[in-house]
Structures are given as C-alpha cells and as structure tokens.
Design a protein around this motif. Structure first.
Motif, PDB file in Angstrom:
ATOM      1  N   MET A  23       0.841  -1.170   0.000  1.00  0.00           N
ATOM      2  CA  MET A  23       0.000   0.000   0.000  1.00  0.00           C
ATOM      3  C   MET A  23       0.893   1.243   0.000  1.00  0.00           C
ATOM      4  O   MET A  23       1.957   1.239   0.582  1.00  0.00           O
ATOM      5  N   ASN A  24       0.404   2.270  -0.597  1.00  0.00           N
ATOM      6  CA  ASN A  24       1.237   3.454  -0.701  1.00  0.00           C
ATOM      7  C   ASN A  24       1.107   4.354   0.526  1.00  0.00           C
ATOM      8  O   ASN A  24       0.254   4.172   1.381  1.00  0.00           O
ATOM      9  N   LEU A  25       1.966   5.341   0.597  1.00  0.00           N
ATOM     10  CA  LEU A  25       2.031   6.239   1.737  1.00  0.00           C
ATOM     11  C   LEU A  25       0.755   7.067   1.886  1.00  0.00           C
ATOM     12  O   LEU A  25       0.273   7.277   3.001  1.00  0.00           O
ATOM     13  N   LEU A  26       0.201   7.506   0.778  1.00  0.00           N
ATOM     14  CA  LEU A  26      -1.025   8.292   0.833  1.00  0.00           C
ATOM     15  C   LEU A  26      -2.159   7.501   1.481  1.00  0.00           C
ATOM     16  O   LEU A  26      -2.924   8.028   2.290  1.00  0.00           O
ATOM     17  N   TRP A  27      -2.256   6.230   1.156  1.00  0.00           N
ATOM     18  CA  TRP A  27      -3.289   5.371   1.739  1.00  0.00           C
ATOM     19  C   TRP A  27      -3.105   5.267   3.250  1.00  0.00           C
ATOM     20  O   TRP A  27      -4.063   5.366   4.011  1.00  0.00           O
ATOM     21  N   LYS A  28      -1.884   5.085   3.698  1.00  0.00           N
ATOM     22  CA  LYS A  28      -1.620   4.963   5.130  1.00  0.00           C
ATOM     23  C   LYS A  28      -1.972   6.245   5.870  1.00  0.00           C
ATOM     24  O   LYS A  28      -2.594   6.217   6.933  1.00  0.00           O
ATOM     25  N   VAL A  29      -1.596   7.375   5.310  1.00  0.00           N
ATOM     26  CA  VAL A  29      -1.910   8.658   5.935  1.00  0.00           C
ATOM     27  C   VAL A  29      -3.420   8.857   5.990  1.00  0.00           C
ATOM     28  O   VAL A  29      -3.969   9.281   7.015  1.00  0.00           O
ATOM     29  N   PHE A  30      -4.100   8.540   4.910  1.00  0.00           N
ATOM     30  CA  PHE A  30      -5.549   8.711   4.849  1.00  0.00           C
ATOM     31  C   PHE A  30      -6.257   7.833   5.871  1.00  0.00           C
ATOM     32  O   PHE A  30      -7.179   8.289   6.551  1.00  0.00           O
ATOM     33  N   THR A  31      -5.849   6.586   6.023  1.00  0.00           N
ATOM     34  CA  THR A  31      -6.506   5.703   6.988  1.00  0.00           C
ATOM     35  C   THR A  31      -6.247   6.154   8.423  1.00  0.00           C
ATOM     36  O   THR A  31      -7.139   6.056   9.272  1.00  0.00           O
ATOM     37  N   VAL A  32      -5.054   6.642   8.698  1.00  0.00           N
ATOM     38  CA  VAL A  32      -4.759   7.128  10.047  1.00  0.00           C
ATOM     39  C   VAL A  32      -5.628   8.341  10.366  1.00  0.00           C
ATOM     40  O   VAL A  32      -6.222   8.436  11.446  1.00  0.00           O
ATOM     41  N   LEU A  33      -5.720   9.273   9.438  1.00  0.00           N
ATOM     42  CA  LEU A  33      -6.529  10.468   9.665  1.00  0.00           C
ATOM     43  C   LEU A  33      -8.013  10.133   9.803  1.00  0.00           C
ATOM     44  O   LEU A  33      -8.698  10.657  10.687  1.00  0.00           O
ATOM     45  N   ALA A  34      -8.507   9.268   8.944  1.00  0.00           N
ATOM     46  CA  ALA A  34      -9.924   8.891   9.007  1.00  0.00           C
ATOM     47  C   ALA A  34     -10.240   8.144  10.302  1.00  0.00           C
ATOM     48  O   ALA A  34     -11.277   8.386  10.926  1.00  0.00           O
ATOM     49  N   SER A  35      -9.348   7.267  10.733  1.00  0.00           N
ATOM     50  CA  SER A  35      -9.562   6.531  11.978  1.00  0.00           C
ATOM     51  C   SER A  35      -9.531   7.467  13.180  1.00  0.00           C
ATOM     52  O   SER A  35     -10.338   7.326  14.105  1.00  0.00           O
ATOM     53  N   ALA A  36      -8.617   8.412  13.175  1.00  0.00           N
ATOM     54  CA  ALA A  36      -8.540   9.368  14.284  1.00  0.00           C
ATOM     55  C   ALA A  36      -9.793  10.231  14.344  1.00  0.00           C
ATOM     56  O   ALA A  36     -10.345  10.468  15.431  1.00  0.00           O
ATOM     57  N   LEU A  37     -10.259  10.678  13.205  1.00  0.00           N
ATOM     58  CA  LEU A  37     -11.479  11.486  13.165  1.00  0.00           C
ATOM     59  C   LEU A  37     -12.686  10.679  13.641  1.00  0.00           C
ATOM     60  O   LEU A  37     -13.510  11.172  14.419  1.00  0.00           O
ATOM     61  N   ALA A  38     -12.771   9.443  13.210  1.00  0.00           N
ATOM     62  CA  ALA A  38     -13.877   8.583  13.631  1.00  0.00           C
ATOM     63  C   ALA A  38     -13.831   8.336  15.136  1.00  0.00           C
ATOM     64  O   ALA A  38     -14.871   8.330  15.803  1.00  0.00           O
ATOM     65  N   ALA A  39     -12.643   8.149  15.679  1.00  0.00           N
ATOM     66  CA  ALA A  39     -12.516   7.927  17.120  1.00  0.00           C
ATOM     67  C   ALA A  39     -12.930   9.160  17.916  1.00  0.00           C
ATOM     68  O   ALA A  39     -13.588   9.040  18.955  1.00  0.00           O
ATOM     69  N   VAL A  40     -12.584  10.338  17.425  1.00  0.00           N
ATOM     70  CA  VAL A  40     -12.973  11.572  18.113  1.00  0.00           C
ATOM     71  C   VAL A  40     -14.492  11.728  18.104  1.00  0.00           C
ATOM     72  O   VAL A  40     -15.104  12.059  19.123  1.00  0.00           O
ATOM     73  N   VAL A  41     -15.107  11.467  16.963  1.00  0.00           N
ATOM     74  CA  VAL A  41     -16.562  11.574  16.853  1.00  0.00           C
ATOM     75  C   VAL A  41     -17.237  10.553  17.778  1.00  0.00           C
ATOM     76  O   VAL A  41     -18.203  10.881  18.481  1.00  0.00           O
ATOM     77  N   ALA A  42     -16.731   9.333  17.796  1.00  0.00           N
ATOM     78  CA  ALA A  42     -17.305   8.296  18.664  1.00  0.00           C
ATOM     79  C   ALA A  42     -17.151   8.678  20.133  1.00  0.00           C
ATOM     80  O   ALA A  42     -18.078   8.484  20.929  1.00  0.00           O
ATOM     81  N   GLN A  43     -16.023   9.236  20.491  1.00  0.00           N
ATOM     82  CA  GLN A  43     -15.788   9.634  21.874  1.00  0.00           C
ATOM     83  C   GLN A  43     -16.741  10.754  22.286  1.00  0.00           C
ATOM     84  O   GLN A  43     -17.305  10.720  23.374  1.00  0.00           O
ATOM     85  N   LYS A  44     -16.932  11.730  21.426  1.00  0.00           N
ATOM     86  CA  LYS A  44     -17.856  12.829  21.727  1.00  0.00           C
ATOM     87  C   LYS A  44     -19.285  12.296  21.890  1.00  0.00           C
ATOM     88  O   LYS A  44     -19.997  12.686  22.815  1.00  0.00           O
ATOM     89  N   ALA A  45     -19.691  11.417  21.002  1.00  0.00           N
ATOM     90  CA  ALA A  45     -21.045  10.867  21.066  1.00  0.00           C
ATOM     91  C   ALA A  45     -21.234  10.038  22.333  1.00  0.00           C
ATOM     92  O   ALA A  45     -22.252  10.173  23.027  1.00  0.00           O
ATOM     93  N   PHE A  46     -20.281   9.184  22.646  1.00  0.00           N
ATOM     94  CA  PHE A  46     -20.403   8.358  23.844  1.00  0.00           C
ATOM     95  C   PHE A  46     -20.386   9.213  25.107  1.00  0.00           C
ATOM     96  O   PHE A  46     -21.131   8.943  26.050  1.00  0.00           O
ATOM     97  N   SER A  47     -19.571  10.249  25.134  1.00  0.00           N
ATOM     98  CA  SER A  47     -19.530  11.135  26.298  1.00  0.00           C
ATOM     99  C   SER A  47     -20.873  11.820  26.511  1.00  0.00           C
ATOM    100  O   SER A  47     -21.339  11.944  27.646  1.00  0.00           O
ATOM    101  N   ALA A  48     -21.493  12.255  25.425  1.00  0.00           N
ATOM    102  CA  ALA A  48     -22.813  12.892  25.538  1.00  0.00           C
ATOM    103  C   ALA A  48     -23.845  11.904  26.069  1.00  0.00           C
ATOM    104  O   ALA A  48     -24.650  12.243  26.947  1.00  0.00           O
ATOM    105  N   VAL A  49     -23.827  10.674  25.565  1.00  0.00           N
ATOM    106  CA  VAL A  49     -24.763   9.645  26.037  1.00  0.00           C
ATOM    107  C   VAL A  49     -24.487   9.320  27.505  1.00  0.00           C
ATOM    108  O   VAL A  49     -25.415   9.172  28.307  1.00  0.00           O
ATOM    109  N   TRP A  50     -23.231   9.228  27.886  1.00  0.00           N
ATOM    110  CA  TRP A  50     -22.853   8.936  29.264  1.00  0.00           C
ATOM    111  C   TRP A  50     -23.387  10.016  30.202  1.00  0.00           C
ATOM    112  O   TRP A  50     -23.975   9.736  31.239  1.00  0.00           O
ATOM    113  N   GLU A  51     -23.168  11.274  29.823  1.00  0.00           N
ATOM    114  CA  GLU A  51     -23.583  12.380  30.683  1.00  0.00           C
ATOM    115  C   GLU A  51     -25.109  12.490  30.790  1.00  0.00           C
ATOM    116  O   GLU A  51     -25.642  12.777  31.850  1.00  0.00           O
ATOM    117  N   LYS A  52     -25.809  12.239  29.692  1.00  0.00           N
ATOM    118  CA  LYS A  52     -27.273  12.297  29.743  1.00  0.00           C
ATOM    119  C   LYS A  52     -27.843  11.085  30.480  1.00  0.00           C
ATOM    120  O   LYS A  52     -28.819  11.186  31.199  1.00  0.00           O
TER     121      LYS A  52
END
Length: 80
Positions: free
Chosen positions: A1-30
C-alpha cells in the motif's frame, strides 16, 4: 500500500474515534447525569466500577469504529 493510503486511513480513523468519543460522552452524561471521568480529582464522586465501565466501553467503541472505518475505506479503495 502506498504512503497516501496509510496517511488517509490514520486520519480517518482518528477522526472517527474523536466523533465516537464525543457521542459516547454525551450519552454517558445524559444517561447517568454525571460528567465523564477525566482522570483528575474531579472524579471523586464516581465509583471505581463506573470509571472502569466508562474506560472499557469507550475502548470497545473506539475499536469498533476505527475497525469499521478502516474496512470501509479498504473496500472503497479496492473498488477503484
């Protein structure tokens, strides 16, 4: 796999994790009516079981979300 693919997957995974964390935190607090554990002295009102539950569920959600994002990206990348 090329370097661009690796960078893209890391960025997409990090963004998805941040969104999941925000959503779970909101559900936890409510759901519990308490703020999420932060790891400092403000967690004194939470029991060890609640902190452990939060950490375990958050880790599980992050693993599921990042795995799903990586598989989805891989499928779309292979179709091209």
């Amino acid at each position: 796999m090329n370097l661009l693919w690796k960078v893209f997957t890391v960025l997409a995974s990090a963004l998805a994790a941040v969104v999941a964390q925000k959503a779970f935190s909101a559900v936890w607090e409510k759901g519990l009516g308490k703020t999420k554990p932060t790891g400092d002295e403000s967690d004194g009102d939470l029991s060890l079981a609640q902190i452990t539950l939060f950490a375990a569920v958050m880790a599980g959600i992050n693993a599921l979300v990042t795995g799903y994002v990586k598989r989805s990206l891989q499928r779309s990348y292979q179709q091209k």
